[in-house]
Scaffold this motif. Structure first.
Motif, PDB file in Angstrom:
ATOM      1  N   TYR A 215       0.871  -1.170   0.000  1.00 31.73           N
ATOM      2  CA  TYR A 215       0.000   0.000   0.000  1.00 31.73           C
ATOM      3  C   TYR A 215       0.911   1.223   0.000  1.00 31.73           C
ATOM      4  O   TYR A 215       1.491   1.578   1.017  1.00 31.73           O
ATOM      5  N   VAL A 216       1.077   1.836  -1.178  1.00 28.03           N
ATOM      6  CA  VAL A 216       2.022   2.931  -1.404  1.00 28.03           C
ATOM      7  C   VAL A 216       3.437   2.439  -1.068  1.00 28.03           C
ATOM      8  O   VAL A 216       4.046   1.726  -1.841  1.00 28.03           O
ATOM      9  N   ASP A 217       3.952   2.783   0.129  1.00 28.67           N
ATOM     10  CA  ASP A 217       5.307   2.358   0.491  1.00 28.67           C
ATOM     11  C   ASP A 217       5.319   1.310   1.600  1.00 28.67           C
ATOM     12  O   ASP A 217       6.395   0.874   2.033  1.00 28.67           O
ATOM     13  N   ASP A 218       4.153   0.887   2.071  1.00 26.69           N
ATOM     14  CA  ASP A 218       4.065  -0.116   3.134  1.00 26.69           C
ATOM     15  C   ASP A 218       3.926  -1.506   2.533  1.00 26.69           C
ATOM     16  O   ASP A 218       2.980  -1.780   1.790  1.00 26.69           O
ATOM     17  N   ILE A 219       4.859  -2.394   2.884  1.00 25.49           N
ATOM     18  CA  ILE A 219       4.938  -3.719   2.268  1.00 25.49           C
ATOM     19  C   ILE A 219       4.780  -4.807   3.325  1.00 25.49           C
ATOM     20  O   ILE A 219       5.306  -4.692   4.434  1.00 25.49           O
ATOM     21  N   VAL A 220       4.053  -5.858   2.958  1.00 26.14           N
ATOM     22  CA  VAL A 220       3.957  -7.034   3.828  1.00 26.14           C
ATOM     23  C   VAL A 220       4.000  -8.293   2.966  1.00 26.14           C
ATOM     24  O   VAL A 220       3.418  -8.330   1.876  1.00 26.14           O
ATOM     25  N   LEU A 221       4.756  -9.279   3.439  1.00 30.46           N
ATOM     26  CA  LEU A 221       4.830 -10.575   2.768  1.00 30.46           C
ATOM     27  C   LEU A 221       4.658 -11.679   3.801  1.00 30.46           C
ATOM     28  O   LEU A 221       5.143 -11.574   4.931  1.00 30.46           O
ATOM     29  N   VAL A 222       3.977 -12.740   3.401  1.00 30.37           N
ATOM     30  CA  VAL A 222       3.872 -13.951   4.208  1.00 30.37           C
ATOM     31  C   VAL A 222       4.369 -15.088   3.319  1.00 30.37           C
ATOM     32  O   VAL A 222       3.884 -15.261   2.193  1.00 30.37           O
ATOM     33  N   LEU A 223       5.359 -15.842   3.822  1.00 36.44           N
ATOM     34  CA  LEU A 223       5.997 -16.872   3.011  1.00 36.44           C
ATOM     35  C   LEU A 223       6.084 -18.183   3.781  1.00 36.44           C
ATOM     36  O   LEU A 223       6.074 -18.196   5.014  1.00 36.44           O
ATOM     37  N   THR A 224       6.198 -19.258   3.048  1.00 37.67           N
ATOM     38  CA  THR A 224       6.442 -20.556   3.683  1.00 37.67           C
ATOM     39  C   THR A 224       7.949 -20.713   3.878  1.00 37.67           C
ATOM     40  O   THR A 224       8.736 -20.314   3.005  1.00 37.67           O
ATOM     41  N   PRO A 225       8.380 -21.282   5.016  1.00 38.29           N
ATOM     42  CA  PRO A 225       9.815 -21.489   5.251  1.00 38.29           C
ATOM     43  C   PRO A 225      10.413 -22.369   4.159  1.00 38.29           C
ATOM     44  O   PRO A 225       9.763 -23.282   3.651  1.00 38.29           O
ATOM     45  N   GLN A 226      11.638 -22.060   3.785  1.00 41.43           N
ATOM     46  CA  GLN A 226      12.311 -22.781   2.707  1.00 41.43           C
ATOM     47  C   GLN A 226      13.504 -23.541   3.280  1.00 41.43           C
ATOM     48  O   GLN A 226      14.296 -22.983   4.050  1.00 41.43           O
ATOM     49  N   ALA A 227      13.620 -24.805   2.918  1.00 46.42           N
ATOM     50  CA  ALA A 227      14.713 -25.630   3.430  1.00 46.42           C
ATOM     51  C   ALA A 227      16.065 -25.040   3.052  1.00 46.42           C
ATOM     52  O   ALA A 227      16.285 -24.648   1.906  1.00 46.42           O
ATOM     53  N   GLY A 228      16.965 -24.971   4.041  1.00 43.17           N
ATOM     54  CA  GLY A 228      18.318 -24.492   3.787  1.00 43.17           C
ATOM     55  C   GLY A 228      18.468 -22.988   3.786  1.00 43.17           C
ATOM     56  O   GLY A 228      19.552 -22.466   3.515  1.00 43.17           O
ATOM     57  N   SER A 229      17.378 -22.238   4.065  1.00 46.70           N
ATOM     58  CA  SER A 229      17.486 -20.774   4.109  1.00 46.70           C
ATOM     59  C   SER A 229      16.949 -20.254   5.430  1.00 46.70           C
ATOM     60  O   SER A 229      16.247 -20.960   6.155  1.00 46.70           O
ATOM     61  N   VAL A 230      17.299 -19.011   5.742  1.00 50.00           N
ATOM     62  CA  VAL A 230      16.818 -18.379   6.966  1.00 50.00           C
ATOM     63  C   VAL A 230      15.920 -17.201   6.591  1.00 50.00           C
ATOM     64  O   VAL A 230      15.948 -16.709   5.458  1.00 50.00           O
ATOM     65  N   ALA A 231      15.149 -16.764   7.562  1.00 52.78           N
ATOM     66  CA  ALA A 231      14.173 -15.701   7.305  1.00 52.78           C
ATOM     67  C   ALA A 231      14.834 -14.446   6.750  1.00 52.78           C
ATOM     68  O   ALA A 231      14.271 -13.760   5.884  1.00 52.78           O
ATOM     69  N   GLN A 232      16.046 -14.151   7.227  1.00 48.46           N
ATOM     70  CA  GLN A 232      16.741 -12.940   6.792  1.00 48.46           C
ATOM     71  C   GLN A 232      17.025 -12.947   5.294  1.00 48.46           C
ATOM     72  O   GLN A 232      17.125 -11.897   4.659  1.00 48.46           O
ATOM     73  N   ASP A 233      17.126 -14.169   4.703  1.00 52.94           N
ATOM     74  CA  ASP A 233      17.392 -14.268   3.265  1.00 52.94           C
ATOM     75  C   ASP A 233      16.271 -13.623   2.450  1.00 52.94           C
ATOM     76  O   ASP A 233      16.522 -13.010   1.402  1.00 52.94           O
ATOM     77  N   PHE A 234      15.036 -13.760   2.931  1.00 51.22           N
ATOM     78  CA  PHE A 234      13.898 -13.184   2.207  1.00 51.22           C
ATOM     79  C   PHE A 234      13.964 -11.658   2.238  1.00 51.22           C
ATOM     80  O   PHE A 234      13.672 -10.996   1.240  1.00 51.22           O
ATOM     81  N   LEU A 235      14.339 -11.108   3.410  1.00 46.97           N
ATOM     82  CA  LEU A 235      14.469  -9.657   3.512  1.00 46.97           C
ATOM     83  C   LEU A 235      15.596  -9.156   2.608  1.00 46.97           C
ATOM     84  O   LEU A 235      15.459  -8.109   1.964  1.00 46.97           O
ATOM     85  N   THR A 236      16.680  -9.909   2.538  1.00 45.15           N
ATOM     86  CA  THR A 236      17.804  -9.544   1.670  1.00 45.15           C
ATOM     87  C   THR A 236      17.362  -9.489   0.215  1.00 45.15           C
ATOM     88  O   THR A 236      17.781  -8.610  -0.553  1.00 45.15           O
ATOM     89  N   ASN A 237      16.481 -10.408  -0.174  1.00 49.23           N
ATOM     90  CA  ASN A 237      15.960 -10.417  -1.536  1.00 49.23           C
ATOM     91  C   ASN A 237      15.134  -9.161  -1.817  1.00 49.23           C
ATOM     92  O   ASN A 237      15.245  -8.547  -2.888  1.00 49.23           O
ATOM     93  N   ILE A 238      14.303  -8.774  -0.848  1.00 44.54           N
ATOM     94  CA  ILE A 238      13.496  -7.549  -1.001  1.00 44.54           C
ATOM     95  C   ILE A 238      14.406  -6.337  -1.172  1.00 44.54           C
ATOM     96  O   ILE A 238      14.186  -5.488  -2.046  1.00 44.54           O
ATOM     97  N   GLU A 239      15.436  -6.259  -0.331  1.00 46.88           N
ATOM     98  CA  GLU A 239      16.389  -5.141  -0.411  1.00 46.88           C
ATOM     99  C   GLU A 239      17.059  -5.102  -1.778  1.00 46.88           C
ATOM    100  O   GLU A 239      17.230  -4.029  -2.370  1.00 46.88           O
ATOM    101  N   SER A 240      17.431  -6.266  -2.282  1.00 40.20           N
ATOM    102  CA  SER A 240      18.101  -6.351  -3.578  1.00 40.20           C
ATOM    103  C   SER A 240      17.189  -5.861  -4.704  1.00 40.20           C
ATOM    104  O   SER A 240      17.620  -5.110  -5.588  1.00 40.20           O
TER     105      SER A 240
END
Length: 449
Positions: A252-277
């Motif tokens: 919503y404009v600049d406010d972002i929310v994602l809900v994801l299923t955990p992925q084998a071999g990765s950590v939650a921070q990896d998803f945030l890193t992808n968003i930043e990228s």
């Protein structure tokens, strides 16, 4: 094929559309047309009066008078329409002129600490901006997300104890950080938008730069910026929406929310890193201030958590999701209560009766619900309608306590008794409704402008 021209005919569609929304553009820009509206309203009153006095007239007199008045009404309507079109023809020619530039001014009031800009002081700027909005909307199918769709959808997604990862973040200084050159390049790479429209957008950016002095960004507060920002993030939205382990994504404009299923071999921070990228590809970055960015790792299933999003606090405990007012929104309401009380104290000595009336009028507005004045879209706002997804109204008791606490500083026992009848919780639970005139709205909102 959609007509993207800035013709008098298209500008007249904008004029009619704005009037249907309750925006009186004649009073704002065309004084001669306002005179014609005066004549029309007088004839309408005469028609109503003639009907109410019908029993006092002979049939022939009544029919002749009504016929005359309707002909007169049609005459004034045609005169009004002709006058409007004459103005719009001049505006259309002005916009087509090579020397045309937008008139942008900075509002004296900031929003959340950010500068806000307006184009409404110039009829040429107003109508050209509105036509640009229409062109973007209909050629790209751009529209802003609906807050009242996102909240119940997100609540439904979160209302279970299955493993998931929740990421809530926002874009740092979104409007101010948009790269104008990149945006113009995006528009020119897919030229479904007319050349005239793209040239006018470039002129809008130049006018904004001359007023703001900013080398990048688009004008916050100007209506077309909302459409341009959506176009700017179209690729980003597609990237986020195509994540293979995505359960839910909303922006919503600049406010972002994602809900994801955990992925084998990765950590939650990896998803945030992808968003930043992905945001860096758009020359943007996430906001790390305070709790603007939050990663909730529920890979192991059930755990209590809470976060604020779009004015609501999402609380998960005991296997259920509950929605309350966000801390930021509570603070906003509390400030409004304080502003109302302080305005009363400032004005009481000079005009005690007026100060008392305005105080009660503003408190009624805060604790009730109402249809927006002169709004033909039936938009309703208020303590319930603006916060309808709250699951437990007990969170509003803190606002009632704030109101009662501040009222104790007032000297009049009768006034304190009147104030005690106003309740945010009661207004929400009982969906209390009140009508306010346009003059009332002007008085009410003056304290917060």
């Amino acid at each position: 094929m959609f007509d993207q021209s800035f013709s008098e005919q298209n500008l007249f569609k904008i004029y009619s559309s704005e009037n249907n929304k309750g925006n009186n553009l004649a009073d704002r820009f065309f004084q001669n047309v306002s005179v014609e509206y005066g004549y029309i309203n007088r004839v309408r009153k005469l028609i109503r009066r003639t009907y109410t006095r019908k029993r006092f007239y002979s049939r022939s007199f009544f029919e002749n008078r009504i016929l005359f008045l309707y002909r007169l009404l049609r005459h004034f309507k045609e005169r009004k329409k002709h006058a409007v079109r004459q103005y719009l023809k001049i505006i259309s020619n002005n916009i087509s002129n090579r020397s045309f530039n937008f008139v942008i001014s900075k509002s004296p009031n900031k929003v959340n600490g950010k500068d806000v800009y307006v184009t409404g002081s110039s009829a040429d700027s107003f109508f050209s901006e509105k036509q640009i909005q229409r062109n973007i909307k209909y050629t790209y199918g751009v529209k802003q997300a609906d807050r009242d769709l996102i909240i119940p959808q997100l609540r439904s997604v979160l209302d279970d104890s299955f493993p998931k990862i929740i990421i809530k973040t926002d874009i740092k200084s979104f409007y101010e950080s948009i790269d104008r050159d990149v945006l113009l390049k995006k528009l020119n790479e897919s030229p479904i938008l007319s050349l005239t429209t793209r040239k006018l957008i470039a002129r809008l950016f130049k006018s904004y730069e001359s007023v703001s002095g900013a080398a990048q960004g688009i004008p916050r507060g100007v209506g077309v910026s909302a459409y341009l920002s959506e176009l700017y993030l179209k690729r980003f939205d597609l990237e986020m929406g195509s994540l293979p382990n995505l359960i839910y994504y909303a922006r919503y404009v600049d406010d972002i929310v994602l809900v994801l299923t955990p992925q084998a071999g990765s950590v939650a921070q990896d998803f945030l890193t992808n968003i930043e990228s992905q945001l860096r590809k758009e020359c943007l970055e996430i906001n790390q201030d305070g709790d603007k960015t939050k990663v909730i790792d529920l890979s192991n299933g059930y755990a209590n958590y809470s976060f604020d999003y779009l004015g609501y606090r999402f609380n998960y405990s005991g296997g259920r999701i509950r929605l309350e007012l966000s801390s930021k929104k509570i603070t906003k309401y509390q400030k409004r209560i304080l502003d109302v009380i302080n305005a009363y104290k400032r004005n009481f000595r000079k005009q005690p009766k007026k100060a008392r009336r305005e105080l009660l009028l503003r408190l009624k507005f805060l604790t009730y619900n109402t249809k927006l004045s002169n709004n033909k879209g039936n938009a309703v706002v208020g303590i319930y309608n603006s916060n309808q997804w709250i699951t437990n109204s007990d969170c509003l008791e803190v606002l009632d306590q704030k109101l009662i606490g501040l009222s104790r500083s007032l000297a009049s026992p009768s006034l304190k008794a009147r104030i005690s009848k106003y309740s945010f919780k009661k207004g929400f639970d009982q969906r209390l409704f009140a009508n306010f005139t346009a003059a009332d709205f002007s008085t009410i909102t003056k304290v917060w402008s």
